[in-house]
Design an enzyme around this catalytic site. Structure first.
Site, mmCIF file in Angstrom:
data_model
loop_
_atom_site.group_PDB
_atom_site.id
_atom_site.type_symbol
_atom_site.label_atom_id
_atom_site.label_comp_id
_atom_site.label_asym_id
_atom_site.label_seq_id
_atom_site.Cartn_x
_atom_site.Cartn_y
_atom_site.Cartn_z
ATOM 1 N N HIS A 20 0.840 -1.208 0.000
ATOM 2 C CA HIS A 20 0.000 0.000 0.000
ATOM 3 C C HIS A 20 0.873 1.255 0.000
ATOM 4 O O HIS A 20 0.677 2.166 -0.827
ATOM 5 C CB HIS A 20 -0.901 -0.012 1.236
ATOM 6 C CG HIS A 20 -1.729 1.216 1.414
ATOM 7 N ND1 HIS A 20 -3.034 1.301 0.979
ATOM 8 C CD2 HIS A 20 -1.445 2.426 1.973
ATOM 9 C CE1 HIS A 20 -3.514 2.501 1.255
ATOM 10 N NE2 HIS A 20 -2.567 3.205 1.868
ATOM 11 N N GLU A 21 1.827 1.300 0.919
ATOM 12 C CA GLU A 21 2.699 2.475 1.012
ATOM 13 C C GLU A 21 3.618 2.591 -0.200
ATOM 14 O O GLU A 21 4.000 3.698 -0.588
ATOM 15 C CB GLU A 21 3.526 2.413 2.300
ATOM 16 C CG GLU A 21 2.699 2.463 3.579
ATOM 17 C CD GLU A 21 1.862 3.722 3.706
ATOM 18 O OE1 GLU A 21 2.257 4.757 3.123
ATOM 19 O OE2 GLU A 21 0.819 3.681 4.380
ATOM 20 N N HIS A 24 1.954 4.775 -2.784
ATOM 21 C CA HIS A 24 2.161 6.200 -2.519
ATOM 22 C C HIS A 24 3.592 6.623 -2.887
ATOM 23 O O HIS A 24 3.807 7.670 -3.504
ATOM 24 C CB HIS A 24 1.932 6.505 -1.027
ATOM 25 C CG HIS A 24 0.518 6.315 -0.574
ATOM 26 N ND1 HIS A 24 -0.563 6.817 -1.248
ATOM 27 C CD2 HIS A 24 0.011 5.677 0.523
ATOM 28 C CE1 HIS A 24 -1.676 6.509 -0.603
ATOM 29 N NE2 HIS A 24 -1.353 5.810 0.474
#
Length: 348
Positions: A20-21, A24
């Site tokens: 997920h990170e 980003h």
């Protein structure tokens, strides 16, 4: 709760959060935004190193992670700060986390379905005294539609009937190449404590070719996204309560029980497949939850950015920060409530 279940849960959570990170992080780098720190976990730093302009670190508490960008939560004059970029660049960075969760769920689905195939919606039989038997349905019937919903795997039948509970359902099925229809009204089962139509599931799985595996993997992710949304809908309408929710403790317990039972019944291969299945569920779930328009979540930030794009004017940073802070406090309160509920379920 065994040590092995905790270790497995930490590994699963860590991989999902890291992916997920990473979404980003990669979109931030692509858009020329300075990333000050990329971390796995929360709290004090256990170990870390700096490469280029970014510090990479492992934190004390294994749940959570962060991609800290310059000027994301405070004013910055840096030409490469988050808010120095166009609104559409910022939208892509914020949306990348949930999108990467869906990508991860898809990749794991390809591995899972490519290994064990799919659970086709074919009945193993029908229960005596229930509507399916009265309608003349029998083993071998393949369910192709429930009301207006197309059915591709057996789990969709279970989910549809669960979320529609005692509603009358039109069943379209195939038998010996012929398409047939019937209408079933679920009957309440005292033994199971819920309404049933009397279907018996088939445990056999069908192996797929490469093309079919890719198509069904997309459908697998879609299934878990829809299941998460329907679960949230049941919370809103009161058909489910906060007591039905599970937090980290409940999930760890579920992972441990699934792993133990899988090893006991069929060995480590089935346990691995079940862990993959749970990872798909959790990754898709995290993607959906993060897209909810709740302050402090990616969805809340996206909402502010979309408003900015429509107004063509940035919302005051202090006001937005205050809203996110209030949202964070509410989320923390909800997490405490869910944690208490998890512990209450475990302790007799």
């Amino acid at each position: 709760m065994s040590v092995i279940s905790i270790i497995i849960a930490i590994i699963i959570f860590s991989i999902i959060i890291l992916f997920h990170e990473l979404g980003h992080f990669l979109l931030a780098k692509y858009n020329g935004i300075r990333v000050n720190e990329f971390s796995l976990g929360l709290g004090p730093t256990l170990v870390g190193f700096t490469k280029g302009e970014t510090k990479y670190s492992l934190k004390l508490f294994p749940f959570g992670g962060a991609c800290l960008m310059e000027g994301e939560d405070e004013k910055s004059d840096d030409a490469r700060s988050f808010y120095s970029k166009s609104v559409w660049a910022r939208i892509s960075v914020v949306a990348a986390g949930p999108v990467f969760n869906f990508i991860m769920a898809f990749l794991l689905s390809v591995i899972l379905l490519g290994s064990i195939g799919i659970d086709r919606p074919v009945l193993a039989g029908v229960m005596e005294g229930y509507p399916a038997e009265a309608a003349g349905m029998k083993a071998g019937d393949e369910i192709v539609r429930l009301d207006h919903k197309r059915i591709l795997c057996y789990r969709e039948i279970s989910m549809y009937l669960y979320t529609h509970n005692d509603d009358e359902v039109q069943v379209t099925y195939q038998r010996d190449g012929q398409t047939m229809q019937t209408v079933l009204t679920p009957k309440y089962s005292e033994e199971s404590g819920r309404y049933l139509v009397g279907f018996l599931s088939n445990s056999e799985r069908t192996k797929l070719g490469v093309g079919e595996t890719l198509c069904y993997s997309v459908h697998e992710v879609k299934y878990w996204i829809e299941s998460t949304i329907k679960g949230l809908g049941m919370l809103v309408t009161g058909r489910a309560s906060v007591n039905d929710m599970s937090g980290p403790v409940g999930i760890v317990q579920s992972i441990g029980e699934t792993y133990t039972e899988s090893v006991k019944q069929s060995g480590y291969y089935l346990a691995l497949m079940n862990m993959l299945n749970m990872s798909i569920l959790l990754s898709a779930n995290l993607g959906v939850m993060n897209l909810l328009p709740i302050p402090a979540l990616d969805g809340g930030r996206l909402l502010f950015l979309i408003i900015e794009a429509i107004r063509r004017k940035r919302i005051d940073t202090n006001k937005e920060g205050f809203v996110h802070f209030v949202g964070l406090m509410i989320l923390l309160g909800l997490m405490v409530l869910v944690l208490f509920n998890d512990v209450r379920k475990i302790i007799p």
